[in-house]
Motif scaffolding. Structure first.
Motif, PDB file in Angstrom:
ATOM      1  N   LEU A 346      13.630  11.624 -35.828  1.00  5.43           N
ATOM      2  CA  LEU A 346      13.954  12.679 -34.888  1.00  5.43           C
ATOM      3  C   LEU A 346      12.846  12.919 -33.865  1.00  5.43           C
ATOM      4  N   ASP A 347      11.766  12.195 -33.975  1.00  3.81           N
ATOM      5  CA  ASP A 347      10.718  12.243 -32.965  1.00  3.81           C
ATOM      6  C   ASP A 347      11.090  11.263 -31.852  1.00  3.81           C
ATOM      7  N   ALA A 348      11.198  11.769 -30.636  1.00  2.00           N
ATOM      8  CA  ALA A 348      11.693  10.945 -29.538  1.00  2.00           C
ATOM      9  C   ALA A 348      10.842   9.702 -29.316  1.00  2.00           C
ATOM     10  N   GLU A 349       9.538   9.854 -29.352  1.00  2.77           N
ATOM     11  CA  GLU A 349       8.676   8.700 -29.096  1.00  2.77           C
ATOM     12  C   GLU A 349       8.821   7.645 -30.188  1.00  2.77           C
ATOM     13  N   GLU A 350       8.815   8.088 -31.441  1.00  2.00           N
ATOM     14  CA  GLU A 350       8.976   7.121 -32.538  1.00  2.00           C
ATOM     15  C   GLU A 350      10.339   6.431 -32.458  1.00  2.00           C
ATOM     16  N   SER A 351      11.364   7.190 -32.111  1.00  2.00           N
ATOM     17  CA  SER A 351      12.702   6.618 -32.046  1.00  2.00           C
ATOM     18  C   SER A 351      12.792   5.562 -30.948  1.00  2.00           C
ATOM     19  N   ILE A 352      12.251   5.873 -29.777  1.00  2.00           N
ATOM     20  CA  ILE A 352      12.295   4.915 -28.670  1.00  2.00           C
ATOM     21  C   ILE A 352      11.461   3.680 -29.003  1.00  2.00           C
ATOM     22  N   GLN A 353      10.299   3.886 -29.593  1.00  4.11           N
ATOM     23  CA  GLN A 353       9.489   2.741 -30.009  1.00  4.11           C
ATOM     24  C   GLN A 353      10.250   1.892 -31.025  1.00  4.11           C
ATOM     25  N   GLY A 354      10.898   2.562 -31.987  1.00  2.00           N
ATOM     26  CA  GLY A 354      11.651   1.829 -32.999  1.00  2.00           C
ATOM     27  C   GLY A 354      12.829   1.086 -32.413  1.00  2.00           C
ATOM     28  N   GLY A 355      13.538   1.714 -31.473  1.00  2.00           N
ATOM     29  CA  GLY A 355      14.666   1.045 -30.842  1.00  2.00           C
ATOM     30  C   GLY A 355      14.235  -0.190 -30.072  1.00  2.00           C
ATOM     31  N   ALA A 356      13.119  -0.077 -29.353  1.00  4.74           N
ATOM     32  CA  ALA A 356      12.612  -1.225 -28.591  1.00  4.74           C
ATOM     33  C   ALA A 356      12.201  -2.359 -29.527  1.00  4.74           C
ATOM     34  N   LYS A 357      11.505  -2.009 -30.582  1.00  6.47           N
ATOM     35  CA  LYS A 357      11.048  -3.029 -31.530  1.00  6.47           C
ATOM     36  C   LYS A 357      12.230  -3.711 -32.208  1.00  6.47           C
ATOM     37  N   TYR A 358      13.221  -2.919 -32.610  1.00  7.68           N
ATOM     38  CA  TYR A 358      14.364  -3.489 -33.303  1.00  7.68           C
ATOM     39  C   TYR A 358      15.195  -4.366 -32.378  1.00  7.68           C
ATOM     40  N   PHE A 359      15.378  -3.933 -31.116  1.00  6.53           N
ATOM     41  CA  PHE A 359      16.139  -4.759 -30.191  1.00  6.53           C
ATOM     42  C   PHE A 359      15.430  -6.085 -29.936  1.00  6.53           C
ATOM     43  N   ARG A 360      14.106  -6.048 -29.860  1.00  8.83           N
ATOM     44  CA  ARG A 360      13.363  -7.298 -29.677  1.00  8.83           C
ATOM     45  C   ARG A 360      13.577  -8.230 -30.866  1.00  8.83           C
ATOM     46  N   ILE A 361      13.571  -7.677 -32.078  1.00  6.02           N
ATOM     47  CA  ILE A 361      13.797  -8.498 -33.279  1.00  6.02           C
ATOM     48  C   ILE A 361      15.191  -9.112 -33.239  1.00  6.02           C
ATOM     49  N   VAL A 362      16.172  -8.291 -32.890  1.00 10.00           N
ATOM     50  CA  VAL A 362      17.553  -8.768 -32.828  1.00 10.00           C
ATOM     51  C   VAL A 362      17.708  -9.828 -31.750  1.00 10.00           C
ATOM     52  N   HIS A 363      17.105  -9.587 -30.607  1.00  8.68           N
ATOM     53  CA  HIS A 363      17.222 -10.528 -29.493  1.00  8.68           C
ATOM     54  C   HIS A 363      16.662 -11.894 -29.866  1.00  8.68           C
ATOM     55  N   GLU A 364      15.580 -11.912 -30.607  1.00 10.16           N
ATOM     56  CA  GLU A 364      14.954 -13.185 -30.974  1.00 10.16           C
ATOM     57  C   GLU A 364      15.783 -13.967 -31.985  1.00 10.16           C
TER      58      GLU A 364
END
Length: 504
Positions: A346-364
């Motif tokens: 529920l922390d906006a910064e952690e959530s955005i960081q997590g979303g970016a990291k996860y999308f990068r993992i998925v993309h690869e």
């Protein structure tokens, strides 16, 4: 003498300047045969800035017609040189003087000019549509507009239709605006300055989301295929080569794929959704934009793509919670958050960081052989439904004889994962396969809007022709002080950014 040649004879200063600069750039009229063009090694194209035709982005040029022209130049084994004109009048003037090989103006082969140029259809159909401001009464036909003014851009397909209708409706009147493009007309209908106007249906589709007060009343005439224009001074060898090339693209499916990239997701925002999104762009996005930029840069993603994912997930609400337990601005599951090291969803910064990291993992995980932007479409689908289900859909696609590496094919098979007769044949079984299709198409539309609103933004049409791009070498011979082409779409990111986001 035709009305276009007459316009040149009494041309305004900017048109004369256009022709003068064209002479400086080219030195003389262009080669008139395909063989001469190949010998020179350059294909000269004159166009205008429009999302449906040509846009210059920081990552390079794009646009439906531009992508076709680039492939055509490659087919001919020559370099592509693009010059930008301010409007269709200038494009037609340049072609009449044979200072370019092809004109890309977003026009169909009108009867009024069919004898003055060679034309080749490009695969996109459009028709004239009457638009109006939502605050005025909707007209049901042109007869309802008697005594009222209809506004159109200069040298469009619409003037001919109005002229034909005027024989039966003598009180029909319209005003031509040489200084405006379609976006300028739309903005004036949006504000109420113009009550009624006519534009092309494909232009309305691409721009509707930006002008929620604009409504379509009715279409005029049958759809016509848009065309490239070739100077009459040329023989027909280049036009016939273009016709043959575009037919080859139709047969091998590439034309449909390019069409899907630019037009396949434009129906994703209705009136309410568009107004809500634009409101949130102003009221919510500024608070989180720095975080999207920061973590998109860290994980080599376009920040606007990351922001579009966030809007699809939560409408940029950091405290969003779903009945299934996903939560936060990027709506991460508990398992995903744990896997990527996010403690407080529920922390906006952690959530955005997590979303970016996860999308990068998925993309690869998506095979590198799949080119962009399809690779990003697949990554988004995987982000939503899971990589295993995506692979099941790709296998179904391949078994049906279609291309599992093309999003336009796979999106037809993802919904089958919800049907027993299909999911029982797959490895990972049942999935709500409609959801990832809607998910991807929505994000593509949100991204499209953000890309046109942010960085670096749209500039006015060029006042004189300018060499803005040449495939294969840097364009150093552009006339000074010319306006830069507007930035509204992008097909690719700069190489250092990695993930290539969607284009429309």
């Amino acid at each position: 003498m035709s009305r276009f040649r007459t316009a040149i004879a009494g041309a305004p200063a900017r048109t004369l300047l256009l022709l003068g600069v064209a002479l400086i750039i080219t030195g003389c009229s262009q080669p008139t045969t395909l063989q001469e063009i190949r010998e020179e090694g350059v294909l000269h194209v004159i166009t205008r800035v429009a999302p449906s035709i040509y846009i210059e982005e920081e990552g390079g040029p794009t646009g439906y017609d531009y992508e076709l022209a680039k492939l055509f130049a490659e087919e001919l084994g020559v370099k592509l040189r693009i010059r930008v004109a301010g409007d269709n009048t200038e494009i037609l003037s340049v072609l009449t003087q044979n200072y370019a090989h092809i004109g890309m103006a977003g026009l169909s082969n009108q009867t009024a000019i069919s004898g003055e140029y060679h034309t080749v259809p490009t695969g996109i159909t459009a028709q004239s549509v009457l638009i109006y401001n939502r605050d005025v009464e909707r007209p049901e036909s042109l007869a309802d507009l008697a005594g009222k003014t209809v506004h159109v851009v200069a040298d469009s397909n619409h003037e001919q239709r109005l002229s034909q209708a005027q024989s039966d409706l003598p009180k029909l009147q319209w005003q031509v605006h040489p200084g405006l493009d379609a976006a300028g007309v739309l903005s004036r209908v949006e504000s109420g300055e113009f009550r009624y106007a006519i534009i092309s249906s494909n232009v309305l589709e691409m721009n509707q989301v930006f002008y929620p007060m604009v409504k379509e009343a009715f279409a005029m005439g049958d759809p016509r295929e848009l065309a490239w224009f070739f100077p009459a001074a040329q023989d027909e060898s280049l036009a016939r080569a273009a016709e043959k090339f575009l037919e080859k693209l139709r047969v091998n499916g590439i034309l449909a794929q390019i069409s899907e990239r630019f037009y396949g997701h434009l129906d994703r925002l209705n009136y309410v959704g568009a107004r809500t999104f634009m409101h949130h762009v102003k009221s919510r996005l500024p608070k989180y934009e720095p975080l999207f930029r920061e973590y998109a840069k860290e994980y080599k993603i376009d920040w606007r793509l990351l922001a579009a994912i966030g809007y699809q997930e939560s409408h940029w609400r950091p405290n969003a919670v779903s009945p299934t337990g996903v939560r936060g601005l990027m709506m991460l599951t508990r398992n995903t958050a744990s896997h990527i090291g996010i403690n407080n969803r529920l922390d906006a910064e952690e959530s955005i960081q997590g979303g970016a990291k996860y999308f990068r993992i998925v993309h690869e995980k998506i095979p590198e052989r799949i080119p962009e932007p399809d690779r990003s479409w697949f990554a988004l689908a995987s982000y939503n439904v899971g990589f295993g289900h995506l692979e099941d859909a790709r296998r179904l696609t391949e078994s049906a004889g279609k291309d599992p590496d093309r999003w336009m094919d796979v999106k037809e098979f993802l919904p089958l994962l919800a049907q027993k007769e299909w999911y029982t044949k797959t490895r990972f079984g049942y999935a709500r396969g409609n959801e990832p299709v809607v998910y991807v198409q929505n994000i593509r539309r949100y991204y499209d809007v953000l890309a046109r609103l942010h960085e670096p933004g749209t500039t006015p049409p060029a006042k004189k022709p300018q060499l803005v791009h040449m495939e294969g070498k840097e364009a150093k011979d552009a006339p000074p002080n010319g306006s830069q082409a507007g930035s509204e779409l992008r097909a690719a990111l700069p190489p250092e950014l990695g993930v290539i986001p969607p284009t429309l």
